[in-house]
Motif scaffolding. Structure first.
Motif, mmCIF file in Angstrom:
data_model
loop_
_atom_site.group_PDB
_atom_site.id
_atom_site.type_symbol
_atom_site.label_atom_id
_atom_site.label_comp_id
_atom_site.label_asym_id
_atom_site.label_seq_id
_atom_site.Cartn_x
_atom_site.Cartn_y
_atom_site.Cartn_z
ATOM 1 N N GLU A 77 0.813 -1.217 0.000
ATOM 2 C CA GLU A 77 0.000 0.000 0.000
ATOM 3 C C GLU A 77 0.848 1.268 0.000
ATOM 4 O OE1 GLU A 77 -3.441 2.342 2.524
ATOM 5 O OE2 GLU A 77 -3.295 0.167 2.766
ATOM 6 N N ARG A 81 0.429 4.199 -2.775
ATOM 7 C CA ARG A 81 0.160 5.594 -2.419
ATOM 8 C C ARG A 81 1.222 6.529 -3.000
ATOM 9 N NH1 ARG A 81 -3.570 6.825 0.877
ATOM 10 N NH2 ARG A 81 -4.697 5.288 2.082
ATOM 11 N N TYR A 151 -8.246 -1.835 -4.918
ATOM 12 C CA TYR A 151 -8.724 -0.456 -4.873
ATOM 13 C C TYR A 151 -10.237 -0.485 -5.048
ATOM 14 C CZ TYR A 151 -8.623 4.600 -5.498
ATOM 15 O OH TYR A 151 -8.805 5.943 -5.332
ATOM 16 N N ARG A 154 -12.577 4.371 -3.835
ATOM 17 C CA ARG A 154 -11.514 5.385 -3.708
ATOM 18 C C ARG A 154 -10.566 5.153 -2.537
ATOM 19 N NH1 ARG A 154 -16.116 8.614 -4.583
ATOM 20 N NH2 ARG A 154 -16.360 9.127 -6.754
ATOM 21 N N THR A 155 -10.388 3.892 -2.158
ATOM 22 C CA THR A 155 -9.445 3.584 -1.084
ATOM 23 C C THR A 155 -8.779 2.235 -1.332
ATOM 24 O OG1 THR A 155 -9.170 3.554 1.324
ATOM 25 C CG2 THR A 155 -11.123 2.463 0.454
ATOM 26 N N CYS A 157 -7.675 -1.429 -0.240
ATOM 27 C CA CYS A 157 -8.259 -2.450 0.627
ATOM 28 C C CYS A 157 -7.435 -3.726 0.516
ATOM 29 C CB CYS A 157 -9.690 -2.786 0.202
ATOM 30 S SG CYS A 157 -10.774 -1.375 0.007
#
Length: 169
Positions: A77, A81, A151, A154-155, A157
């Motif tokens: 992650e 990001r 994804y 919008r996050t 997971c």
């Protein structure tokens, strides 16, 4: 079509997360996080990625005609990001402190990715504000087995318990 509604509906579609990367003739590495990636064919071996037409990554792939796709695991992650521009610390750059190997084409691949594909551009198709890029796979590897990074809404997971249930081996 209301673009806000369309964006909301599309956010409901869960997808895996990849880093698309390239190498320029001058030796500059560049990459971005993407979730619009798909297998297209086995014979010949083709995949597709969809990139915003105005993105730096799309422009550099257009110049180099090569790219890689590194499939991220649940523990990647921070990489996802960083390559999405969400990590503004600026201390390590996008390619950070992880080990990045050089694929056959010269483009970078994440050494401990769940899988990676090394591609040459086979075709480009303009599609609205995106470019669909078809890549002929030159080389591929599965460096390790791990649950994928997902994804959704919008996050980022994690696919919970899939390995314990025998879905992913």
């Amino acid at each position: 079509m209301d673009t806000n509604l369309l964006r909301e509906v599309l956010a409901r579609w869960a997808s895996g997360v990849v880093v698309v990367a390239t190498m320029t003739d001058s030796g500059r590495r560049h990459g971005m996080t993407a979730s619009s990636f798909s297998a297209v064919a086995l014979d010949p071996p083709l995949i597709s990625i969809c990139l915003t037409t105005t993105s730096t990554t799309q422009r550099l792939i257009e110049q180099s005609d090569i790219f890689t796709v590194s499939i991220l695991g649940h523990d990647h992650e921070p990489i996802g990001r960083r390559f999405a521009g969400m990590d503004k610390s600026g201390t390590t750059g996008r390619f950070g402190q992880e080990r990045w190997d050089t694929a056959q084409t010269g483009a970078p691949v994440l050494a401990d990715a769940v899988g990676w594909l090394d591609c040459r551009v086979a075709a480009r198709h303009e599609a609205g504000d995106h470019t669909i890029i078809l890549g002929t796979v030159q080389a591929a590897a599965t460096p390790r087995s791990a649950e994928p990074l997902i994804y959704h809404a919008r996050t980022f997971c994690k696919l919970r318990n899939a390995m314990m249930q025998g879905v992913i081996q």
